[in-house]
Scaffold this active site. Structure first.
Site, PDB file in Angstrom:
ATOM      1  N   GLY A   1     -11.866  -4.747   1.815  1.00 29.31           N
ATOM      2  CA  GLY A   1     -13.288  -4.437   1.962  1.00 29.31           C
ATOM      3  C   GLY A   1     -13.801  -3.568   0.824  1.00 29.31           C
ATOM      4  O   GLY A   1     -14.906  -3.778   0.313  1.00 29.31           O
TER       5      GLY A   1
ATOM      6  N   ARG B   1       0.825  -1.217   0.000  1.00 33.69           N
ATOM      7  CA  ARG B   1       0.000   0.000   0.000  1.00 33.69           C
ATOM      8  C   ARG B   1       0.859   1.268   0.000  1.00 33.69           C
ATOM      9  O   ARG B   1       0.451   2.298  -0.541  1.00 33.69           O
ATOM     10  CB  ARG B   1      -0.940   0.000   1.203  1.00 33.69           C
TER      11      ARG B   1
ATOM     12  N   GLY C   1      -6.523  -6.963   1.107  1.00 33.47           N
ATOM     13  CA  GLY C   1      -5.379  -6.889   1.985  1.00 33.47           C
ATOM     14  C   GLY C   1      -4.756  -8.251   2.250  1.00 33.47           C
ATOM     15  O   GLY C   1      -3.558  -8.457   2.030  1.00 33.47           O
TER      16      GLY C   1
ATOM     17  N   LYS D   1     -14.283 -16.046   7.066  1.00 36.23           N
ATOM     18  CA  LYS D   1     -15.708 -15.901   7.367  1.00 36.23           C
ATOM     19  C   LYS D   1     -16.577 -15.869   6.124  1.00 36.23           C
ATOM     20  O   LYS D   1     -16.387 -15.051   5.240  1.00 36.23           O
ATOM     21  CB  LYS D   1     -15.946 -14.622   8.165  1.00 36.23           C
TER      22      LYS D   1
HETATM   23  C1  3PG Z   1      -8.342  -1.966   4.924  1.00 33.42           C
HETATM   24  O1  3PG Z   1      -7.401  -2.417   5.558  1.00 33.42           O
HETATM   25  O2  3PG Z   1      -9.175  -2.695   4.364  1.00 33.42           O
HETATM   26  C2  3PG Z   1      -8.467  -0.479   4.764  1.00 33.42           C
HETATM   27  O3  3PG Z   1      -7.289   0.174   5.077  1.00 33.42           O
HETATM   28  C3  3PG Z   1      -9.622   0.009   5.593  1.00 33.42           C
HETATM   29  O4  3PG Z   1      -9.386  -0.274   6.934  1.00 33.42           O
HETATM   30  P1  3PG Z   1     -10.606  -0.558   7.911  1.00 33.42           P
HETATM   31  O5  3PG Z   1     -11.219  -1.866   7.462  1.00 33.42           O
HETATM   32  O6  3PG Z   1     -10.052  -0.600   9.290  1.00 33.42           O
HETATM   33  O7  3PG Z   1     -11.607   0.581   7.719  1.00 33.42           O
END
Ligand code: 3PG
Ligand code: MG
Length: 412
Positions: A393, A39, A369, A208
């Site tokens: 996400g 990232r 991620g 999950k």
């Molecule tokens: C992630 O890691 O998916 C993004 O940086 C968003 O982080 P978060 O899920 O803690 O909002």
């Protein structure tokens, strides 16, 4: 939707102006060591482009999920240290606070072409507040750091699904622009939602099933095949009436999964479930383990206490074959507990199949991620795949067809 681009902003002229960039520097850490800098690397081009054009660059970012107050273990210091190793010419410094006196003084002192990273925006409870006015007040403080002629660039693709002050409210306070990372990610993900070249294969894993239900729902009828691995596969096996020993199971999701299996059959989407599983005596790197048929998990030496930690070799081969015939592949979520070498083979086989399919001209996207970290941990190069998304996400919510607050806010 009208989104203004980074090049428009640079053409307008940024020399001497404070430009606030929201980046996703939320990287995995081992103590103060960044274990996957993907990232950070992905955020550098936009930071560099603005610094090179003479802007006084402010970077806002989050790390982890602190509870609205400073906590040393969520400091952005390791991320900024890594950023400085990768791009020493930027002379990036980290402010001691986010919008407080230290950030204000450092922002006021910024020279043209230099970079100040603000401390973790989630150290302020207003960043993630559900109260609109609280987030707006924090966004106003962030904007104030840019003086009277500032602008905002959203380059944090991984956070566009969050309705947070630094990604959503800020765009109402400053003239806003879309960073190149956000633009590229969207271009890629759009190819996965419409006019995808067929066959289109989706590989889903991770622990999950409940995290993946909405995306499965939206992909039924669009994807030709959905291959299921990871912890979520056991809820699928249970939905087919099989016993899964002590494997991860979300009992409350069984009826939903049964409904999806029925709908998929009617819509022409083929669910491919593992036929064999690596079952272990316990959750440990050195746990005793054996391969058993997916419909006979409790037949292992560990009986009902055995837990499945990876897909088996026959399944890995079948998944690889399905991937090799695809023109488009989206993969999210590891196939097993890849952090333990004994249970990494399924994830490795899928990564290898995507890499081979990329060399053969297929379009292969690694989303998320965890999957991104998995392929890098297993030693694959970023360019072995068509695209590795920086958003976990965010990429899933995009494929779910959801509105992304951070993007809607840029529309002006
Ligand atoms: C992630 O890691 O998916 C993004 O940086 C968003 O982080 P978060 O899920 O803690 O909002
Ligand atoms: Mg996340």
């Amino acid at each position: 939707m009208t989104l203004h681009t980074l090049s428009e902003l640079i053409d307008e002229g940024v020399r001497g102006r404070h430009i606030l960039i929201r980046s996703d520097l939320n990287v995995p850490l081992d103590g103060s060591n960044v274990t996957d800098d993907g990232r950070i690397k992905a955020s550098l081009p936009v930071i560099k482009a603005l610094a090179d054009a003479g802007a006084r660059v402010l970077v806002s970012a989050h790390l982890g999920r602190p509870k609205g107050a400073p906590e040393a273990k969520y400091s952005l210091a390791p991320a900024v240290a890594r950023l400085s190793e990768l791009a020493p010419e930027l002379n990036a410094v980290l402010a001691a606070d986010t919008t407080g006196p230290a950030a204000q003084a450092a922002a006021a002192d910024l020279a043209d072409g230099s970079v100040l990273v603000l401390q973790n925006v989630r150290f302020d409870a207003r960043e993630t507040s559900k109260v609109d006015g609280e987030r707006a007040a924090f966004a106003t403080e962030l904007a104030a750091l840019t003086g009277s002629n500032g602008a905002y660039v959203d380059d944090a693709f991984g956070a566009v699904h969050r309705k947070h002050a630094s990604v959503y409210d800020i765009a109402k306070v400053l003239p806003s622009y879309q960073g190149d990372l956000v633009r590229t990610e969207l271009e890629v993900l759009r190819k996965l939602t419409s006019d995808s070249e067929r066959p289109y294969v989706v590989v889903l894993g991770g622990s999950k099933v409940s995290d993946k239900l909405a995306v499965i729902d939206n992909l039924i009828g669009k994807a030709d095949s959905i291959l299921v691995g990871g912890g979520m596969l056991f809820t699928f096996l249970a939905a087919q009436g099989h016993k899964v020993g002590s494997s991860l199971l979300e009992v409350d999701q069984i009826p939903v999964v049964q409904d999806y299996l029925k709908r998929a059959a009617a819509a022409g989407t083929n669910f491919v479930l593992p036929t064999d599983v690596v079952v272990a005596a316990g959750f440990a790197a050195d746990a005793a383990h054996e391969v058993v048929a997916a419909d006979a998990i409790e037949s292992s030496a560990f009986g009902a206490s055995g837990l499945g930690l990876d897909i088996g070799p026959d399944s890995a081969a079948a998944f690889a074959t399905a991937i090799s015939g695809a023109k488009t592949v989206f993969w999210n979520g590891p196939m097993g507990v890849f952090e333990f070498p004994a249970f990494a083979a399924g994830t490795k086989a899928v990564a290898q199949a995507l890499a081979a399919n990329t060399s053969n001209g297929g379009f292969n996207v690694v989303g998320g991620g965890d999957s991104a970290a998995a392929v890098r941990t297993l030693g694959f190069a970023d360019d072995a795949f068509g695209h590795i998304s920086t958003g976990g996400g965010a990429s899933l919510e995009f494929l779910e067809g959801k509105e992304l607050p951070g993007l809607n806010a840029l529309d002006r």
